[in-house]
Design an enzyme around this catalytic site. Structure first.
Site, mmCIF file in Angstrom:
data_model
loop_
_atom_site.group_PDB
_atom_site.id
_atom_site.type_symbol
_atom_site.label_atom_id
_atom_site.label_comp_id
_atom_site.label_asym_id
_atom_site.label_seq_id
_atom_site.Cartn_x
_atom_site.Cartn_y
_atom_site.Cartn_z
ATOM 1 N N SER A 49 0.233 -1.327 0.477
ATOM 2 C CA SER A 49 0.164 0.396 -0.038
ATOM 3 C C SER A 49 0.484 1.208 -0.068
ATOM 4 O O SER A 49 1.075 2.010 0.186
ATOM 5 C CB SER A 49 -1.003 0.093 1.432
ATOM 6 O OG SER A 49 0.160 0.633 2.071
ATOM 7 N N HIS A 161 -3.058 -6.393 2.787
ATOM 8 C CA HIS A 161 -2.024 -7.369 3.133
ATOM 9 C C HIS A 161 -3.139 -8.813 3.345
ATOM 10 O O HIS A 161 -2.519 -9.972 3.436
ATOM 11 C CB HIS A 161 -1.543 -6.974 4.082
ATOM 12 C CG HIS A 161 -1.294 -5.558 3.773
ATOM 13 N ND1 HIS A 161 -0.549 -4.873 5.220
ATOM 14 C CD2 HIS A 161 -0.638 -5.264 2.986
ATOM 15 C CE1 HIS A 161 0.507 -4.267 4.710
ATOM 16 N NE2 HIS A 161 0.683 -3.947 3.563
ATOM 17 N N GLN A 169 -6.400 -1.867 6.923
ATOM 18 C CA GLN A 169 -5.006 -2.612 7.070
ATOM 19 C C GLN A 169 -4.929 -3.557 8.358
ATOM 20 O O GLN A 169 -4.275 -4.496 7.776
ATOM 21 C CB GLN A 169 -4.321 -1.864 6.117
ATOM 22 C CG GLN A 169 -2.668 -2.437 5.530
ATOM 23 C CD GLN A 169 -1.939 -1.608 4.690
ATOM 24 O OE1 GLN A 169 -2.232 -1.518 3.435
ATOM 25 N NE2 GLN A 169 -1.062 -1.009 5.864
ATOM 26 N N GLU A 170 -5.019 -2.465 8.812
ATOM 27 C CA GLU A 170 -4.143 -3.392 10.770
ATOM 28 C C GLU A 170 -4.746 -3.363 11.455
ATOM 29 O O GLU A 170 -5.216 -1.933 12.160
ATOM 30 C CB GLU A 170 -2.235 -2.930 10.349
ATOM 31 C CG GLU A 170 -1.629 -2.939 9.160
ATOM 32 C CD GLU A 170 -0.340 -2.555 9.211
ATOM 33 O OE1 GLU A 170 -0.227 -2.022 9.991
ATOM 34 O OE2 GLU A 170 -0.209 -1.662 7.706
ATOM 35 N N GLU A 211 1.714 -9.318 6.335
ATOM 36 C CA GLU A 211 2.380 -9.107 8.185
ATOM 37 C C GLU A 211 2.486 -9.503 8.953
ATOM 38 O O GLU A 211 2.571 -9.536 10.651
ATOM 39 C CB GLU A 211 2.476 -7.597 8.072
ATOM 40 C CG GLU A 211 2.645 -6.685 7.637
ATOM 41 C CD GLU A 211 2.348 -5.622 8.161
ATOM 42 O OE1 GLU A 211 1.821 -4.954 8.744
ATOM 43 O OE2 GLU A 211 2.701 -4.443 7.101
ATOM 44 N N ASP A 248 -4.082 0.796 11.482
ATOM 45 C CA ASP A 248 -3.683 1.518 10.892
ATOM 46 C C ASP A 248 -4.264 1.089 9.386
ATOM 47 O O ASP A 248 -4.576 -0.061 8.868
ATOM 48 C CB ASP A 248 -2.862 0.929 9.629
ATOM 49 C CG ASP A 248 -1.541 1.673 8.774
ATOM 50 O OD1 ASP A 248 -2.852 2.460 8.105
ATOM 51 O OD2 ASP A 248 -1.299 0.881 7.936
ATOM 52 N N GLU A 299 -4.262 5.463 12.478
ATOM 53 C CA GLU A 299 -2.777 5.571 10.835
ATOM 54 C C GLU A 299 -3.714 5.610 10.329
ATOM 55 O O GLU A 299 -4.192 5.434 9.511
ATOM 56 C CB GLU A 299 -1.445 4.472 11.392
ATOM 57 C CG GLU A 299 -0.718 4.774 10.324
ATOM 58 C CD GLU A 299 0.032 3.454 10.088
ATOM 59 O OE1 GLU A 299 0.370 2.944 10.747
ATOM 60 O OE2 GLU A 299 0.434 3.477 8.591
ATOM 61 N N ASP A 326 1.043 8.207 7.833
ATOM 62 C CA ASP A 326 2.236 7.257 6.890
ATOM 63 C C ASP A 326 2.548 7.823 5.189
ATOM 64 O O ASP A 326 3.070 8.041 5.153
ATOM 65 C CB ASP A 326 1.657 5.886 6.817
ATOM 66 C CG ASP A 326 2.437 4.750 6.458
ATOM 67 O OD1 ASP A 326 3.403 5.224 5.629
ATOM 68 O OD2 ASP A 326 1.662 3.830 5.626
ATOM 69 N N LYS A 351 9.133 4.905 7.637
ATOM 70 C CA LYS A 351 9.763 3.634 6.879
ATOM 71 C C LYS A 351 11.089 4.420 5.704
ATOM 72 O O LYS A 351 10.881 4.876 4.924
ATOM 73 C CB LYS A 351 8.474 3.420 5.693
ATOM 74 C CG LYS A 351 7.311 2.876 6.752
ATOM 75 C CD LYS A 351 6.526 2.937 5.729
ATOM 76 C CE LYS A 351 5.103 1.717 6.017
ATOM 77 N NZ LYS A 351 4.500 2.186 5.366
ATOM 78 N N HIS A 379 8.460 -1.385 10.014
ATOM 79 C CA HIS A 379 8.669 -2.639 8.735
ATOM 80 C C HIS A 379 7.854 -1.912 7.530
ATOM 81 O O HIS A 379 7.429 -0.819 7.233
ATOM 82 C CB HIS A 379 8.723 -3.797 8.959
ATOM 83 C CG HIS A 379 6.779 -3.990 9.272
ATOM 84 N ND1 HIS A 379 6.694 -5.158 9.377
ATOM 85 C CD2 HIS A 379 5.720 -3.430 9.419
ATOM 86 C CE1 HIS A 379 5.333 -4.924 9.654
ATOM 87 N NE2 HIS A 379 4.442 -3.954 9.573
ATOM 88 N N ARG A 380 8.041 -2.517 6.490
ATOM 89 C CA ARG A 380 7.361 -2.573 4.999
ATOM 90 C C ARG A 380 6.315 -4.656 5.458
ATOM 91 O O ARG A 380 6.792 -4.830 5.645
ATOM 92 C CB ARG A 380 7.890 -2.296 3.998
ATOM 93 C CG ARG A 380 8.584 -1.370 3.862
ATOM 94 C CD ARG A 380 7.905 -0.268 3.944
ATOM 95 N NE ARG A 380 6.603 0.028 3.376
ATOM 96 C CZ ARG A 380 6.556 1.509 2.627
ATOM 97 N NH1 ARG A 380 7.701 2.280 2.018
ATOM 98 N NH2 ARG A 380 5.447 1.004 1.552
ATOM 99 N N SER A 381 5.572 -4.164 4.624
ATOM 100 C CA SER A 381 4.357 -5.360 4.477
ATOM 101 C C SER A 381 5.926 -6.310 3.504
ATOM 102 O O SER A 381 5.393 -7.694 3.690
ATOM 103 C CB SER A 381 3.743 -5.226 4.015
ATOM 104 O OG SER A 381 3.429 -4.923 2.342
ATOM 105 N N LYS A 402 6.144 0.037 14.402
ATOM 106 C CA LYS A 402 5.876 -1.229 13.910
ATOM 107 C C LYS A 402 5.962 -2.062 13.341
ATOM 108 O O LYS A 402 7.087 -1.793 12.042
ATOM 109 C CB LYS A 402 4.483 -0.671 13.369
ATOM 110 C CG LYS A 402 3.234 -0.607 13.097
ATOM 111 C CD LYS A 402 2.550 0.334 12.073
ATOM 112 C CE LYS A 402 3.116 -0.019 10.684
ATOM 113 N NZ LYS A 402 1.157 0.673 9.797
HETATM 114 P P1 PGA Z 1 2.999 -1.307 3.284
HETATM 115 O O1 PGA Z 1 2.472 -1.205 4.630
HETATM 116 O O2 PGA Z 1 4.697 -2.127 3.607
HETATM 117 O O3 PGA Z 1 2.571 -1.963 2.427
HETATM 118 O O4 PGA Z 1 2.960 0.316 2.519
HETATM 119 C C1 PGA Z 1 2.339 -0.909 5.980
HETATM 120 C C2 PGA Z 1 1.989 0.144 6.653
HETATM 121 O O5 PGA Z 1 1.194 0.674 5.359
HETATM 122 O O6 PGA Z 1 2.328 0.501 7.090
HETATM 123 ZN ZN ZN Z 2 0.245 2.615 6.756
#
Ligand code: PGA
Ligand code: ZN
Length: 438
Positions: A49, A161, A169-170, A211, A248, A299, A326, A351, A379-381, A402
């Site tokens: 994302s 994800h 997403q999270e 993740e 998130d 987030e 983010d 990131k 981190h990243r996904s 995270k």
């Molecule tokens: P991404 O997701 O690494 O796929 O961008 C992580 C996030 O959105 O925090």
């Molecule tokens: Zn995010």
């Protein structure tokens, strides 16, 4: 000044946790005291994302790996970057990163690729630390480092994800009252396993997303939050007392520019009618969820370009909870500076590959902290076994990290690195509620 001569810079294509190619670099430097060669590796993560304003991840666009190969980025490491850096002093990280930016020559690392520059930038810091016989967190953070970050542990995945019906997403738990990092990690893992049992009992899927969080089909965010509260209680902890919840939303993925609305595909498919929310309704939705659940952090609650919406969101919720940018900030000091001036959000997600050099990521953390914004290292996904972000969170004193579920090796690598750091710091180590509610 010590001189750690950079001797070799070498890149290669490796795989990330989604089975896609990414860049790894190794850098070797000459030890200043013994003249020996010290080598270190670093690997670059990759998002799904991704924000529209992130630095460019250079992909080959050829048939191999469906266009995702990184051979051009690797070639940039081996040729342009190597010739620009070999012979220079690895202790001068800021100067080395400046040379990377200059060699690239664009605003967004579009020439060399942020995947090429970041691999080298991180490997350089790691090699310097090794040559000085210092752990990376100590090299980056100095003699005063001691704070272990509270995990924002992602235990339920949705959005981009996973292929379930969860649109946010999270869904993360934060062990804010633990005594130590190790204790916090244990609590999160216990909650994770309880969530698995609950899902099994309800006949829901216990397959995991990118993740490592579970990815069951659920009707909406509220039902995901109910399951999480149930898992927290089943593990013997108090939602809101011992455990905070973080979300998130990754709402840039839900936002449709043409309609100016947020589209919820999962909720829509289960209800059999399209579920849309405008900015005002999104904020009202969060207020409603805040009434029912101990949410401490949201987030990307709004889209990456909705500055007006972010201002309203921050006015309405910024005193009560953490609002993390983010996709909004993409670890970029220019966007962060704009956000600070507008009073949009009150925290930044950091990131390293969104910006492409270590120094620039450190600048973003520093700018955030100087302006009363919190910073969360992330981190990243798509990840690798690289654990640099664990050291970075400790070095920069951010107090939050995270890095996914307590599952999947590329996620646990970071948590396990933090366990080792905590042990190494011994009695100096400290762990505290990042929101100061002691
Ligand atoms: P991404 O997701 O690494 O796929 O961008 C992580 C996030 O959105 O925090
Ligand atoms: Zn995010």
């Amino acid at each position: 000044m010590l001189f750690l001569e950079i001797q070799k810079v070498h890149g290669r294509e490796i795989l990330d946790s989604r089975g896609n190619p990414t860049v790894e670099a190794w850098v070797s430097v000459r030890g200043p005291l013994d003249g020996r060669e010290y080598t270190a590796l670093a690997a670059v993560p990759s998002g799904a994302s991704t924000g529209r304003f992130e630095a460019v991840e250079l992909r080959d666009g050829e048939t191999r790996y469906f266009g995702l190969g990184v051979q051009h980025a690797v070639k940039n490491v081996n040729e342009k970057i190597a010739s620009a850096l070999v012979g220079r002093n690895a202790l001068e990280q800021v100067e080395a990163d400046r040379i990377l930016m200059e060699t690239d020559g664009t605003e967004n690392k579009g020439n060399l690729g942020a995947n090429a520059t970041l691999a080298v930038s991180l490997a350089l810091a790691r090699a310097a630390a090794r040559a000085l016989h210092l752990p990376l967190y100590r090299y980056l953070g100095g003699c005063s480092v001691r704070k272990l970050p509270v995990p924002m542990m992602n235990i339920l995945n949705g959005g981009r994800h996973a292929s379930n019906t969860v649109d946010f997403q999270e869904f993360m738990v934060m062990p804010i009252k633990a005594e130590t990092f190790a204790d916090g990690l244990r609590i999160c893992a216990e909650i994770y396993h309880n969530l698995k049992k609950i899902l099994e009992k309800k006949g829901l899927s216990t397959g995991v997303g990118d993740e490592g969080g579970f990815a069951p089909n659920l009707p909406d965010a509220q039902s995901a939050l109910e399951l999480i509260v149930e898992a927290v209680q089943a593990a013997g902890y108090g939602p809101g007392q011992d455990i905070g919840i973080a979300l998130d939303v990754a709402s840039s993925e839900l936002y449709n520019e043409k309609t100016g609305m947020y589209h919820f595909p999962g909720e829509s498919s289960l209800r059999g009618q399209e579920v849309l929310r405008d900015t005002g309704e999104m904020i009202a939705y969060y207020e409603e969820l805040l009434e029912k659940f101990p949410i401490l952090s949201i987030e990307d609650g709004l889209a990456e370009d909705d500055w007006d919406g972010w201002q309203t969101l921050t006015r309405r919720l910024g005193e009560r909870i953490q609002l993390v940018g983010d996709d909004l900030f993409v670890t970029n000091v220019k966007r962060l500076d704009a956000g600070i001036k507008l009073k949009a959000a009150n925290a930044i997600l950091v990131k390293v590959n969104q910006i492409g050099t270590l120094s620039e990521a450190l600048n973003a953390v520093q700018m955030a902290m100087e302006n009363g914004y919190r910073a969360v290292i992330s981190h990243r996904s798509g990840e690798t076994e690289d654990t640099t972000i664990a050291d970075l969170a400790v070095a920069m004193n951010t107090g939050q990290i995270k890095t996914g579920a307590p599952c999947r090796g590329e996620r646990t690598a970071k948590y396990n690195r933090l366990l080792r750091i905590e042990e190494e710091l011994g009695t100096a180590a400290c762990y505290m509620d990042p929101f100061g509610r002691m």
